[in-house]
Write a protein that holds these residues in place. Structure first.
Motif, short mmCIF file in Angstrom:
data_model
loop_
_atom_site.label_atom_id
_atom_site.label_comp_id
_atom_site.label_asym_id
_atom_site.label_seq_id
_atom_site.Cartn_x
_atom_site.Cartn_y
_atom_site.Cartn_z
N MET A 11 3.30 9.00 4.75
CA MET A 11 3.76 7.75 4.13
C MET A 11 4.95 8.03 3.24
N ARG A 41 -3.45 -0.58 1.71
CA ARG A 41 -2.02 -0.61 2.02
C ARG A 41 -1.35 -1.37 0.90
N GLU A 141 2.98 3.91 -0.07
CA GLU A 141 2.55 2.91 0.92
C GLU A 141 1.04 2.76 0.97
N TYR A 142 0.30 3.79 0.57
CA TYR A 142 -1.16 3.74 0.59
C TYR A 142 -1.71 4.31 -0.71
N PHE A 362 6.41 -3.57 -0.84
CA PHE A 362 6.25 -2.70 0.34
C PHE A 362 6.13 -3.54 1.62
#
Length: 362
Positions: A11, A41, A141-142, A362
């Protein structure tokens, strides 16, 4: 519950390796999750003053000759995040894929005296999302959410992201105002009309103080404070605010002073303008020590001086009342960036260009 075959192995993430080494990485490993974890997410993540001070190498984070380091790198910054569930471990129940969540910034251990007696936000290990390797934050992103160490809150799917990004800061604002214990006969001065200050304004107005006065050095912030419910807005750079308070209180001073600037001069100013037996609430993270003759606290005024830390038990109220419009949010998220532009975003988050809340999408 798993989203099998849909999750990438790497990511994009902003990673802090040291006080002088923050890197944007495009192939950082997606967090490895266990049976008690959720994986979300990330939708967005705000930039806090604490994130800036940490990135600038402040001793309260990285340590110095008088205090040990608190942070544990490498870590991903950002505790003002919101995201949607994309994976849940086998021991986790009650969460659906796609469900939108936010978490308290503290990750309480559950075992120390503070956690056991209900004061979880003062947890002795004091691990906070966005400053520890095991509790990486939302500038990625995570994000892995260990359910046994997290206070998790559901967020309405239809809440606009720009409003949802204010849940964590406004929860901190609510706790601070609750600490002030505002009554209907109180003249309240709130110093600082940034994001947290504005959250305090919109909530403090609901407590029906006799007079709510907001101070800031930027007139555009003062106008937003007026829009959010301030009765009077004053710029200390353009007028003698201590004299003005004396004039409207028959020479006594304000009943309550909330310090939300993080500037030493605001502390001194507050101690000067607060009345005897008044209540002073300190909220901010400071970048420099404050020098003050403490005689004013005891021998001269016998003040109640209170601190305010984090946002215990405040998320549910804030989520509900942002959702129904009771807490005002319009225009507070003033700039949104991609993570690729993190250096520009951090620069804008300093407030030197007049921004309120700066965030990543994002």
């Amino acid at each position: 519950m798993e989203a099998k075959g849909t999750l990438p192995k790497t990511m994009k993430a902003l990673v802090a390796y040291s006080a002088t080494d923050y890197r944007l990485e495009t192939d950082y490993p997606v967090p490895a999750c266990g049976p008690d974890d959720l994986l979300i997410r990330t939708e967005g993540c705000g930039i806090c003053a604490g994130d800036l001070k940490c990135q600038h190498g402040a001793a309260m984070f990285w340590g110095d000759d008088t205090q040990p380091a608190w942070v544990k790198p490498p870590f991903i910054p950002g505790h003002e995040f919101i995201g949607k569930v994309v994976w849940a471990g086998e021991n986790v129940s009650g969460y659906a894929l796609g469900e939108r969540i936010a978490v308290d910034q503290i990750a309480p251990c559950g075992a120390c005296r503070f956690c056991k007696d209900g004061h979880y936000w003062m947890c002795q290990p004091h691990e906070i999302y966005g400053f520890f390797h095991d509790f990486c934050g939302g500038m990625a992103e995570y994000v892995r959410i260990p359910t046994g160490r997290s206070v998790i809150h559901r967020v309405p799917q239809d809440m606009p992201l720009e409003a949802a990004l204010l849940i964590e800061p406004y929860a901190c604002s609510k706790h601070c105002v609750d600490r002030a214990d505002i009554g209907c006969e109180d003249v309240v001065v709130l110093s600082g009309a940034g994001t947290l200050g504005l959250g305090m304004v919109t909530y403090a107005k609901l407590r029906s103080p006799k007079k709510l006065i907001v101070l800031d050095m930027l007139d555009e912030r003062l106008e937003k404070a007026r829009e959010f419910g301030a009765d009077l807005v004053w710029n200390p750079g353009k007028m003698d605010v201590v004299a003005a308070i004396q004039e409207i209180t028959d020479g006594y001073g304000c009943d309550i002073y909330i310090e939300a600037t993080g500037h030493p001069s605001s502390v001194v100013q507050g101690m000067q303008m607060i009345r005897k037996l008044g209540r002073f609430v300190e909220f901010s993270v400071f970048g420099a020590p404050t020098q003050l003759d403490w005689s004013i606290i005891g021998d001269r005024k016998e003040l109640d001086v209170l601190g305010s830390h984090l946002s215990p038990y405040c998320f549910p109220y804030v989520i509900d009342h942002i959702a129904d419009g009771t807490l005002k949010t319009r225009g507070v998220v003033s700039s949104v960036f991609s993570l690729d532009d993190w250096k520009t975003a951090f620069d804008r988050a300093s407030g030197q260009y007049g921004d309120f809340k700066v965030a990543f999408r994002f």
